[in-house]
Enzyme design. Structure first.
Site, PDB file in Angstrom:
ATOM      1  N   SER A   1      42.553  47.177  32.046  1.00 53.48           N
ATOM      2  CA  SER A   1      41.996  47.963  30.939  1.00 53.48           C
ATOM      3  C   SER A   1      42.785  49.231  30.677  1.00 53.48           C
ATOM      4  O   SER A   1      43.319  49.859  31.592  1.00 53.48           O
ATOM      5  CB  SER A   1      40.561  48.379  31.262  1.00 53.48           C
ATOM      6  OG  SER A   1      39.727  47.270  31.304  1.00 53.48           O
TER       7      SER A   1
ATOM      8  N   GLU B   1      37.272  35.811  39.015  1.00 53.18           N
ATOM      9  CA  GLU B   1      36.386  36.921  39.324  1.00 53.18           C
ATOM     10  C   GLU B   1      34.941  36.470  39.488  1.00 53.18           C
ATOM     11  O   GLU B   1      34.224  36.954  40.342  1.00 53.18           O
ATOM     12  CB  GLU B   1      36.494  37.968  38.200  1.00 53.18           C
ATOM     13  CG  GLU B   1      35.693  39.229  38.472  1.00 53.18           C
ATOM     14  CD  GLU B   1      35.887  40.272  37.378  1.00 53.18           C
ATOM     15  OE1 GLU B   1      36.610  40.011  36.407  1.00 53.18           O
ATOM     16  OE2 GLU B   1      35.290  41.355  37.513  1.00 53.18           O
TER      17      GLU B   1
ATOM     18  N   GLN C   1      43.044  46.484  40.272  1.00 50.82           N
ATOM     19  CA  GLN C   1      43.357  45.716  39.074  1.00 50.82           C
ATOM     20  C   GLN C   1      43.653  46.648  37.911  1.00 50.82           C
ATOM     21  O   GLN C   1      42.787  47.446  37.532  1.00 50.82           O
ATOM     22  CB  GLN C   1      42.170  44.816  38.751  1.00 50.82           C
ATOM     23  CG  GLN C   1      42.378  43.891  37.578  1.00 50.82           C
ATOM     24  CD  GLN C   1      41.059  43.486  36.961  1.00 50.82           C
ATOM     25  OE1 GLN C   1      40.108  44.254  36.929  1.00 50.82           O
ATOM     26  NE2 GLN C   1      40.987  42.262  36.458  1.00 50.82           N
ATOM     27  N   GLY C   2      44.843  46.574  37.344  1.00 52.75           N
ATOM     28  CA  GLY C   2      45.212  47.443  36.227  1.00 52.75           C
ATOM     29  C   GLY C   2      45.315  46.671  34.933  1.00 52.75           C
ATOM     30  O   GLY C   2      46.417  46.331  34.491  1.00 52.75           O
TER      31      GLY C   2
ATOM     32  N   GLU D   1      29.400  41.201  24.355  1.00 51.47           N
ATOM     33  CA  GLU D   1      29.871  40.728  23.041  1.00 51.47           C
ATOM     34  C   GLU D   1      31.073  39.795  23.217  1.00 51.47           C
ATOM     35  O   GLU D   1      31.151  38.738  22.576  1.00 51.47           O
ATOM     36  CB  GLU D   1      30.262  41.919  22.153  1.00 51.47           C
ATOM     37  CG  GLU D   1      29.081  42.752  21.642  1.00 51.47           C
ATOM     38  CD  GLU D   1      28.588  43.785  22.642  1.00 51.47           C
ATOM     39  OE1 GLU D   1      29.095  43.828  23.783  1.00 51.47           O
ATOM     40  OE2 GLU D   1      27.692  44.570  22.285  1.00 51.47           O
TER      41      GLU D   1
ATOM     42  N   SER E   1      38.792  50.130  40.200  1.00 55.11           N
ATOM     43  CA  SER E   1      38.126  50.540  41.444  1.00 55.11           C
ATOM     44  C   SER E   1      39.132  50.492  42.583  1.00 55.11           C
ATOM     45  O   SER E   1      40.083  49.708  42.546  1.00 55.11           O
ATOM     46  CB  SER E   1      36.923  49.662  41.788  1.00 55.11           C
ATOM     47  OG  SER E   1      36.853  48.553  40.970  1.00 55.11           O
TER      48      SER E   1
END
Lengths: 377, 342, 377, 342
Positions: free
Chosen positions: A126, A240, A123-124, A360, A158
């Protein structure tokens, strides 16, 4: 309301238990790469037995079971101390997004190898300067002959070094905040893609950085509309968590049993202060498990995962961190020595309130989308 | 009453601060932890400038300054992530001076004071082995545990590297191979001074974690603003300040008490250790959270600070043991209270 | 650094102790009004003995002692379980503001009756729609012949029904956020002023509401410049806390001794969980006391109280609330019955994180003014 | 598995909700607590609509619905700040039905089920007296304490008004003047069902406190924005939601467990009581904080909710006692664990 398993669920579970008893995976190797191989082999075993893609529709190669059976499956895997399949990101996020948002051609191309583990997904999302704030992404995709040319950098992916496909969110326009992103399926096996391991505070390297230098994505690998990537990405993130929290809670309960044993081993069983802290964690974990099943029922009845998943995410991080703290206090002076289990747990848990959306951000989501409080931004 | 440093004390703090800034860095701390030799050079500089003897009596070659001055050095060293040699040597000197007999003092203190025969501190495990910090190259160790303190010459024990939580000090397991020499004096008071010095180090660790968090809060932008503009971050930083300042007040007061009002030291030392240990844990973990993902990377210093907070927080008396002692003074907590220095 | 008392401080303390031993105030009456009379009489006794306005300059009728001696005085009063003087607001806020910001005429007029307790002062800052946000004040003062006409409402004023003078912040302009307020000394004994008691969650009425209906303030009772009321008001608030936190901490320690006795009385002395909670409170209270003295030293050396007072305010509220919680848990099933001491404490403490600036506002102050973090507004 | 209310259960919840909204208000609760007679009218409405017997077996004139349905009523009543009569009567019915003998059941349950001879719940103090909630006018009391439950007919005891923390239920001290009748059956399981019902009330109390806080957060303006836009407020509200939803999940699960999986009830009941009692305390205090000064006035409902959270949270088994029981099941906590129902 009925918290007992239905006859069908019971049958599913008992059959699974029987199969698991006969097909236990061996212990997971300590080495990271060997562990991935082990988890790949395990996924293949699951796939061959029809246990890959439990809740995926049959027409897409899944088992066609209910979400509840998927959750039961997850719990049983934890109970059997089986590892997660290697292509967990493909199974939990990539596949569901292709099924719900992809084209028929994409379904035909991508789904089967996800199930078998033949093609690992990563997963790209961030980036170094865009953790919580997807609008701040800078990785760009520029239209070219027959597709898109990608440049930029992603972090915290990952399996990137073993992945064939990357779910990529990239900027395809400059206009509005959330309307300038597009969701791509990018081939990791091309010269313009470089993967570097990212070492974490624990010393392990579970994650990677990916650098894109004129990497190419053909047009047919755009998921959803160009510019609609934010919505497609959000769907991914919601998948997810659905159905995972009950199993995560069970994993923590097993750990708490170990921690209770540690307390007894260290002769601290009469310390009411430690024992109440442990009991409070057992109880918090049980409410997390129950929240998970209540949320799952809501998903089954209303179709899509809702923002309530944020509750489980906050609870999970908080509980894991408190488990780590309690373990350090139980070890006392021995906390100086690196304990192979508890030191790692204590450290690893600190990332739980950051990864997959910080606590947060989860509170922002609950405040804005569940409680309808006004937004600051 | 005047609860602030005087000019001499400021000079002590500024002196050690400037030495640490020129001779040490988190990168040095990492290399030291990984087995490289950087710390030996730092120790030579400390020796050359006379720091090891700062709190040792002049009769044994030290400068005879007070516990307040000692804690200023320890706080600065904690902030710098300096290795455990200074603290270990100062601790062992305080134990021998406070709880040793004349022979022990005569034999060991001059070397500790000059730094030429360094001391190192360790804990004595129930099985009779020890765990010591930065003990390689030391002339003597003091192992503390079960209410006793054993002095061991370097030749009478064997050190084996052990994997510690803390990556900026080297941990060794200690096997006794020869005789030990017990410190039979007023060990309690001497240990409390050591706890205060250790607490000072923890204040420094927490201060560094706060400094890093503030840099991040001011510079990192999300949603079009520096994250420090969000109360989720800014209020967390305010709580960190509260923890750091409270622990600093507690440590300074306990240090002063050690020298001027020893009958009040047990309570003051417990206040210092609990405030510093729990404060450092809260502040270092909060700092990591403010940093987000980058704070969880191996290359970032957040985990070095957090690891050090865990290790030092549980060294000697744990916060729980100190809480039990404070409760026991009020007739609470039952008979089976954990001994303060394990 | 020297935490022992100087010879002068020791002499001051010993003399005070001796005087206190000979002049103990009797027990405070339960009735609110009788308690104020009791505290007025006590203030007169203190005044006659030269113990009113300890740190006020001699030229203004005070004792001319140091701030440290003022703090020692406060601690000794707590130790002797003496009540606060009735005109505490005049002594702690009104007088210091008149001394530092007032005119010579104001000093001549107002200071002496504050010291003797002849004229009680109250503080009119908060309004129903402006708690933390002074810029949202709506009480207005409009210029008239020789003075100002005031209309509006204030809340949370203690002693208002007994007060002669009110420190009033009122709007005197519409232009800028903080430049439109003026600080007045308003005579409470006039027809345009109505005081109504405000009953609190505890059932007590410590506070009042004040309604102004064309009340009048002469020009000579403006403190500082017209439009500079925000700065004058802030000075007042800062004086509020300086030197009080050490004494407040001592008061809590005495209460914690009582709570320890309650734990023993209920046979719970072996409960490690309760005893550690109590010990943690003892330690937190001690750090609050030490922070207080460290802050006081800074005030003495740098002249004015700084924003660090917010630390003590946050600690004070937090500790008081945790004391109340622990007391309820110690009482257990008996928490059903209203306990004259602990139920009241538990309830009253909930206001501690609101009154005198909420804990949220204190954290804003620390973040913005001590840590120099960026502001959201 | 389906963890959500079914249509019949929703109908139960909506039915009692609409009755409470038309027949009760916080103002009624204040008047009741102050000694006025509003609650009698509410009780008559409840009786007329058949609510008192909802969970009593049909053999004794009840509707024989389950514990889930009972908790839905209790939660709604907690949210409405309704008096303790419904809960007390239902609790006493559950105790007699679960732990009484045939004679006791035959004698008392029909009256409890119809509501014509109401039951009230109290605690038995170590000195042999009792403390009961909204017991005036009850036909019988059950006093619970020290692992025992004593059934007392109204004629065999004297009630004196006592000052309670909670202002929305009337507290009485109970002096026994005649015979008592012990419930000798499976008291543990029966008490756990009562704890679950009490926990449901606490969930309602917490939900109301959250509702009020959200109204305030949306409408109150400071510094030019609704305060709910500040994370200090909005994140607090998110945490309140987390507490309310977790306690609700725990209570629903425990209620279901009571009827379908009784061997798992001890753990489920402890999870429910701890989550609800601690959650209600955190949520009601947080709500007061969100309200600021106005929330601390006598006229505002914040303190009514907070007081009720304190009183109910400590009624029967305290959270600490339940934590000890959960710990004891793991071999922890020592021998002297507090009994669950005091």
């Amino acid at each position: 309301m009925d918290l007992s398993l239905t006859p069908a669920e019971l049958e599913f579970r008992d059959e699974l238990r029987e199969w698991l008893a006969a097909n236990r995976p061996g212990p997971e190797p300590g080495d990271t790469e060997a562990a991935i191989d082990h988890r790949l082999a395990w996924q293949r075993t699951l796939f061959d037995a029809g246990y890959s893609g439990i809740a995926w529709p049959r027409e897409h190669g899944g088992r066609g079971a209910t979400q509840m059976e998927q959750a039961i499956f997850n719990e049983e895997m934890v109970r059997a101390r089986a590892p997660a399949p290697a292509n967990i990101i493909g199974l939990v996020m990539g596949g569901p997004v292709v099924i719900t948002r992809g084209s028929d051609e994409q379904r035909a191309r991508f789904l089967a190898p996800i199930l078998s583990g033949e093609e690992i997904w990563c997963q790209g999302f961030s980036e170094p300067n865009a953790g919580s704030d997807l609008a701040a992404l800078t990785t760009s995709a520029v239209q070219a002959e027959g597709g898109w040319v990608v440049n930029g950098q992603k972090v915290w992916t990952s399996f990137a070094h073993r992945a064939r496909w990357c779910m990529l969110l990239a900027k395809t326009g400059d206009d509005q905040r959330h309307r300038n992103l597009t969701f791509f399926i990018l081939d990791m096996k091309q010269p313009g893609v470089e993967v570097r391991p990212l070492r974490q505070a624990t010393g392990d390297s579970e994650f990677n950085e990916i650098f894109f230098d004129n990497a190419f994505v053909p047009d047919e690998n755009v998921v959803g509309a160009v510019g609609d990537g934010w919505n497609v990405g959000i769907t991914t993130l919601m998948f997810e968590r659905a159905g995972l929290s009950a199993a995560s809670a069970l994993a923590i309960q097993l750990k708490l049993d170990d921690l209770a044993a540690l307390i007894r081993d260290r002769g601290l069983q009469d310390d009411r202060s430690l024992s109440r802290r442990l009991a409070a964690l057992v109880i918090a974990t049980e409410t997390m498990r129950l929240n998970g099943y209540r949320g799952l029922t809501r998903i089954i009845e209303h179709g899509v995962p809702g923002p309530e998943g944020s509750i489980a995410k906050i609870q999970w991080a908080d509980i894991n961190q408190r488990v780590g703290e309690l373990a350090m206090d139980v070890l006392g002076g021995a906390a100086l020595l690196a304990d192979p289990v508890w030191t790692r747990w204590m450290l690893r848990a600190r990332a739980n309130s950051i990864e997959g959306g910080t606590s947060e951000i989860q509170r922002n989501i609950l405040a804005e989308r569940v409680l309808n409080l006004p937004r600051m931004r | 009453m005047r609860f602030d440093l005087d000019d001499d004390q400021r000079a002590v703090r500024d002196g050690i601060d400037s030495l640490c800034r020129s001779a040490w860095s988190p990168a040095s701390a990492r290399r030291h932890g990984a087995g490289d030799d950087d710390a030996a050079a730092l120790w030579r500089e400390l020796v050359a400038a006379g720091w090891p003897g700062i709190a040792v009596a002049q009769a044994y070659g030290g400068q005879g300054l007070g516990t307040v001055e000692l804690t200023l050095v320890c706080e600065t060293m904690g902030r710098a992530l300096a290795p455990g040699m200074f603290f270990g040597n100062a601790a062992v000197a305080a134990l021998v001076e406070g709880a040793g007999d004349d022979d022990q003092r005569q034999r060991w203190l001059p070397g500790f004071a000059s730094g030429e025969a360094r001391g190192a501190l360790g804990s004595l495990q129930p099985d009779g082995t020890g765990l010591a910090l930065d003990a390689e190259g030391a002339a003597a160790l003091v192992l503390v545990g079960g209410g006793r303190a054993m002095l061991v010459a370097a030749g009478d024990c064997q050190l084996e590297p052990a994997a510690g939580v803390d990556l900026t000090r080297r941990l060794s397991s200690v096997t006794l191979t020869g005789g030990t020499d017990e410190l039979r004096g007023d060990l309690g008071t001497a240990l409390e001074r050591v706890e205060v010095a250790l607490s000072a180090e923890l204040v420094g660790v927490a201060q560094r974690a706060l400094d890093l968090a503030l840099d991040q809060a001011r510079s990192r932008q999300q949603f079009g603003r520096p994250i420090g503009a969000y109360q989720a971050v800014s209020h967390r930083c305010a709580d960190m300040l509260l923890d750091v300042e409270s622990a600093r007040s507690a440590v300074l007061a306990a240090a002063w008490t050690a020298d001027h009002s020893p009958q009040a030291l047990p309570f003051a030392a417990s206040v210092a250790k609990v405030s510093a240990a729990q404060g450092a844990w809260r502040v270092t973990t909060a700092s990591l959270q403010v940093h987000g993902g980058i704070g969880f990377t191996w290359e970032h210093d957040c985990h070095l600070l957090l690891r050090r907070a865990v290790a030092s927080g549980h060294l000697l008396g744990s916060p729980e043991a100190h809480l039990d002692r404070v409760a026991a003074a009020r007739g609470l907590g039952g008979a089976a209270a954990v001994p303060t220095a394990q």
